[in-house]
Design a protein around this motif. Structure first.
Motif, PDB file in Angstrom:
ATOM      1  N   GLN A 131       0.800  -1.223   0.000  1.00  0.00           N
ATOM      2  CA  GLN A 131       0.000   0.000   0.000  1.00  0.00           C
ATOM      3  C   GLN A 131       0.832   1.272   0.000  1.00  0.00           C
ATOM      4  OE1 GLN A 131      -3.005   0.133   3.036  1.00  0.00           O
ATOM      5  NE2 GLN A 131      -3.826   2.073   2.332  1.00  0.00           N
ATOM      6  N   TYR A 132       1.884   1.323   0.844  1.00  0.00           N
ATOM      7  CA  TYR A 132       2.644   2.555   1.018  1.00  0.00           C
ATOM      8  C   TYR A 132       4.030   2.525   0.370  1.00  0.00           C
ATOM      9  CZ  TYR A 132      -0.971   3.175   4.526  1.00  0.00           C
ATOM     10  OH  TYR A 132      -2.180   3.275   5.155  1.00  0.00           O
ATOM     11  N   GLY A 133       4.492   1.353  -0.031  1.00  0.00           N
ATOM     12  CA  GLY A 133       5.795   1.256  -0.675  1.00  0.00           C
ATOM     13  C   GLY A 133       6.964   1.269   0.280  1.00  0.00           C
ATOM     14  N   ASN A 134       6.691   1.022   1.581  1.00  0.00           N
ATOM     15  CA  ASN A 134       7.798   0.950   2.531  1.00  0.00           C
ATOM     16  C   ASN A 134       7.438   0.111   3.748  1.00  0.00           C
ATOM     17  OD1 ASN A 134       6.764   2.682   4.777  1.00  0.00           O
ATOM     18  ND2 ASN A 134       6.834   4.273   3.225  1.00  0.00           N
ATOM     19  N   TYR A 135       8.477  -0.279   4.466  1.00  0.00           N
ATOM     20  CA  TYR A 135       8.342  -1.001   5.733  1.00  0.00           C
ATOM     21  C   TYR A 135       9.238  -0.281   6.719  1.00  0.00           C
ATOM     22  CZ  TYR A 135       9.220  -4.382   9.408  1.00  0.00           C
ATOM     23  OH  TYR A 135       9.341  -4.976  10.634  1.00  0.00           O
ATOM     24  N   THR A 136       8.724   0.013   7.911  1.00  0.00           N
ATOM     25  CA  THR A 136       9.535   0.686   8.930  1.00  0.00           C
ATOM     26  C   THR A 136       9.418  -0.014  10.275  1.00  0.00           C
ATOM     27  OG1 THR A 136       7.768   2.194   9.615  1.00  0.00           O
ATOM     28  CG2 THR A 136       9.207   2.945   7.828  1.00  0.00           C
ATOM     29  N   ASN A 137      10.437   0.205  11.098  1.00  0.00           N
ATOM     30  CA  ASN A 137      10.437  -0.259  12.480  1.00  0.00           C
ATOM     31  C   ASN A 137      11.219   0.782  13.260  1.00  0.00           C
ATOM     32  OD1 ASN A 137      11.063  -1.479  14.969  1.00  0.00           O
ATOM     33  ND2 ASN A 137      10.874  -3.511  14.077  1.00  0.00           N
ATOM     34  N   SER A 138      10.590   1.460  14.198  1.00  0.00           N
ATOM     35  CA  SER A 138      11.249   2.564  14.898  1.00  0.00           C
ATOM     36  C   SER A 138      12.104   2.139  16.084  1.00  0.00           C
ATOM     37  CB  SER A 138      10.210   3.593  15.355  1.00  0.00           C
ATOM     38  OG  SER A 138       9.269   2.981  16.211  1.00  0.00           O
ATOM     39  N   ASN A 139      11.991   0.882  16.514  1.00  0.00           N
ATOM     40  CA  ASN A 139      12.720   0.461  17.704  1.00  0.00           C
ATOM     41  C   ASN A 139      14.041  -0.254  17.435  1.00  0.00           C
ATOM     42  OD1 ASN A 139      10.771   1.437  19.569  1.00  0.00           O
ATOM     43  ND2 ASN A 139       9.479  -0.279  18.997  1.00  0.00           N
ATOM     44  N   ALA A 140      14.082  -1.060  16.376  1.00  0.00           N
ATOM     45  CA  ALA A 140      15.286  -1.855  16.114  1.00  0.00           C
ATOM     46  C   ALA A 140      15.208  -2.442  14.715  1.00  0.00           C
ATOM     47  CB  ALA A 140      15.416  -2.979  17.140  1.00  0.00           C
ATOM     48  N   VAL A 141      16.278  -3.118  14.343  1.00  0.00           N
ATOM     49  CA  VAL A 141      16.245  -3.904  13.118  1.00  0.00           C
ATOM     50  C   VAL A 141      15.318  -5.081  13.406  1.00  0.00           C
ATOM     51  CG1 VAL A 141      17.628  -5.344  11.577  1.00  0.00           C
ATOM     52  CG2 VAL A 141      18.574  -3.211  12.471  1.00  0.00           C
ATOM     53  N   PRO A 142      14.426  -5.427  12.489  1.00  0.00           N
ATOM     54  CA  PRO A 142      13.509  -6.547  12.739  1.00  0.00           C
ATOM     55  C   PRO A 142      14.262  -7.836  13.059  1.00  0.00           C
ATOM     56  CG  PRO A 142      13.026  -5.487  10.634  1.00  0.00           C
ATOM     57  CD  PRO A 142      14.251  -4.853  11.175  1.00  0.00           C
ATOM     58  N   ALA A 143      13.670  -8.655  13.891  1.00  0.00           N
ATOM     59  CA  ALA A 143      14.318  -9.898  14.334  1.00  0.00           C
ATOM     60  C   ALA A 143      14.764 -10.767  13.169  1.00  0.00           C
ATOM     61  CB  ALA A 143      13.379 -10.676  15.253  1.00  0.00           C
ATOM     62  N   PHE A 144      13.979 -10.808  12.090  1.00  0.00           N
ATOM     63  CA  PHE A 144      14.342 -11.669  10.969  1.00  0.00           C
ATOM     64  C   PHE A 144      15.603 -11.204  10.246  1.00  0.00           C
ATOM     65  CE2 PHE A 144      11.124  -8.730   9.200  1.00  0.00           C
ATOM     66  CZ  PHE A 144      11.792  -8.214   8.093  1.00  0.00           C
ATOM     67  N   ALA A 145      16.007  -9.944  10.424  1.00  0.00           N
ATOM     68  CA  ALA A 145      17.195  -9.422   9.744  1.00  0.00           C
ATOM     69  C   ALA A 145      18.346  -9.086  10.687  1.00  0.00           C
ATOM     70  CB  ALA A 145      16.820  -8.170   8.956  1.00  0.00           C
ATOM     71  N   ARG A 146      18.118  -9.197  11.965  1.00  0.00           N
ATOM     72  CA  ARG A 146      19.068  -8.733  12.972  1.00  0.00           C
ATOM     73  C   ARG A 146      20.432  -9.415  12.924  1.00  0.00           C
ATOM     74  NH1 ARG A 146      15.662  -8.504  17.909  1.00  0.00           N
ATOM     75  NH2 ARG A 146      14.628  -6.901  16.704  1.00  0.00           N
ATOM     76  N   GLU A 147      20.476 -10.679  12.603  1.00  0.00           N
ATOM     77  CA  GLU A 147      21.722 -11.439  12.653  1.00  0.00           C
ATOM     78  C   GLU A 147      22.499 -11.443  11.343  1.00  0.00           C
ATOM     79  OE1 GLU A 147      22.847 -12.458  15.577  1.00  0.00           O
ATOM     80  OE2 GLU A 147      21.015 -11.635  16.436  1.00  0.00           O
ATOM     81  N   LEU A 148      22.034 -10.738  10.344  1.00  0.00           N
ATOM     82  CA  LEU A 148      22.725 -10.723   9.052  1.00  0.00           C
ATOM     83  C   LEU A 148      24.028  -9.932   9.126  1.00  0.00           C
ATOM     84  CD1 LEU A 148      19.748 -10.065   6.620  1.00  0.00           C
ATOM     85  CD2 LEU A 148      20.876 -12.227   7.095  1.00  0.00           C
ATOM     86  N   SER A 149      24.976 -10.322   8.318  1.00  0.00           N
ATOM     87  CA  SER A 149      26.265  -9.621   8.296  1.00  0.00           C
ATOM     88  C   SER A 149      26.120  -8.205   7.727  1.00  0.00           C
ATOM     89  CB  SER A 149      27.272 -10.411   7.481  1.00  0.00           C
ATOM     90  OG  SER A 149      26.837 -10.534   6.143  1.00  0.00           O
ATOM     91  N   GLU A 150      25.023  -7.937   7.020  1.00  0.00           N
ATOM     92  CA  GLU A 150      24.790  -6.608   6.452  1.00  0.00           C
ATOM     93  C   GLU A 150      24.350  -5.598   7.502  1.00  0.00           C
ATOM     94  OE1 GLU A 150      24.343  -9.623   3.283  1.00  0.00           O
ATOM     95  OE2 GLU A 150      23.367  -9.397   5.204  1.00  0.00           O
ATOM     96  N   VAL A 151      24.081  -6.058   8.722  1.00  0.00           N
ATOM     97  CA  VAL A 151      23.627  -5.175   9.798  1.00  0.00           C
ATOM     98  C   VAL A 151      24.709  -5.086  10.858  1.00  0.00           C
ATOM     99  CG1 VAL A 151      21.890  -4.851  11.609  1.00  0.00           C
ATOM    100  CG2 VAL A 151      21.224  -5.865   9.416  1.00  0.00           C
ATOM    101  N   THR A 152      25.086  -3.882  11.225  1.00  0.00           N
ATOM    102  CA  THR A 152      26.076  -3.685  12.289  1.00  0.00           C
ATOM    103  C   THR A 152      25.523  -2.744  13.339  1.00  0.00           C
ATOM    104  OG1 THR A 152      27.146  -1.890  11.072  1.00  0.00           O
ATOM    105  CG2 THR A 152      28.069  -4.097  10.788  1.00  0.00           C
ATOM    106  N   LYS A 153      25.980  -2.932  14.565  1.00  0.00           N
ATOM    107  CA  LYS A 153      25.586  -2.060  15.681  1.00  0.00           C
ATOM    108  C   LYS A 153      26.699  -1.090  15.959  1.00  0.00           C
ATOM    109  CE  LYS A 153      22.441  -4.001  19.011  1.00  0.00           C
ATOM    110  NZ  LYS A 153      22.309  -4.663  20.265  1.00  0.00           N
TER     111      LYS A 153
END
Length: 79
Positions: free
Chosen positions: A57-79
């Motif tokens: 509907q809107y052309g985007n996905y957002t999460n204001s608190n953190a990287v979503p759990a399904f993507a959190r452990e990927l090497s493309e994400v760093t803290k």
């Protein structure tokens, strides 16, 4: 190909950013900063994003608190 950077206040995957080689950095409300490759995350979970009503509907996905759990452990994400 050049890399674009974007700083936001939330995790975001946008249709308009697909293929733009963008690295996104965001800091959540707790002050934790995350950095991720937009295209790598989208490519890995393309089916998931495309099936989400908000993405359709809107052309985007957002999460204001953190990287979503399904993507959190990927090497493309760093803290």
């Amino acid at each position: 190909m050049s890399t674009n950077t974007l700083t936001t206040k939330r995790f975001v995957i946008r249709k308009t950013l697909i293929g733009t080689n963008t690295i996104i950095t965001f800091t959540n409300k707790k002050g934790i900063t995350y950095k991720y490759d937009h295209d790598a995350i989208y490519s890995k979970f393309q089916e998931r994003f495309e099936s989400m009503p908000c993405f359709q509907q809107y052309g985007n996905y957002t999460n204001s608190n953190a990287v979503p759990a399904f993507a959190r452990e990927l090497s493309e994400v760093t803290k």
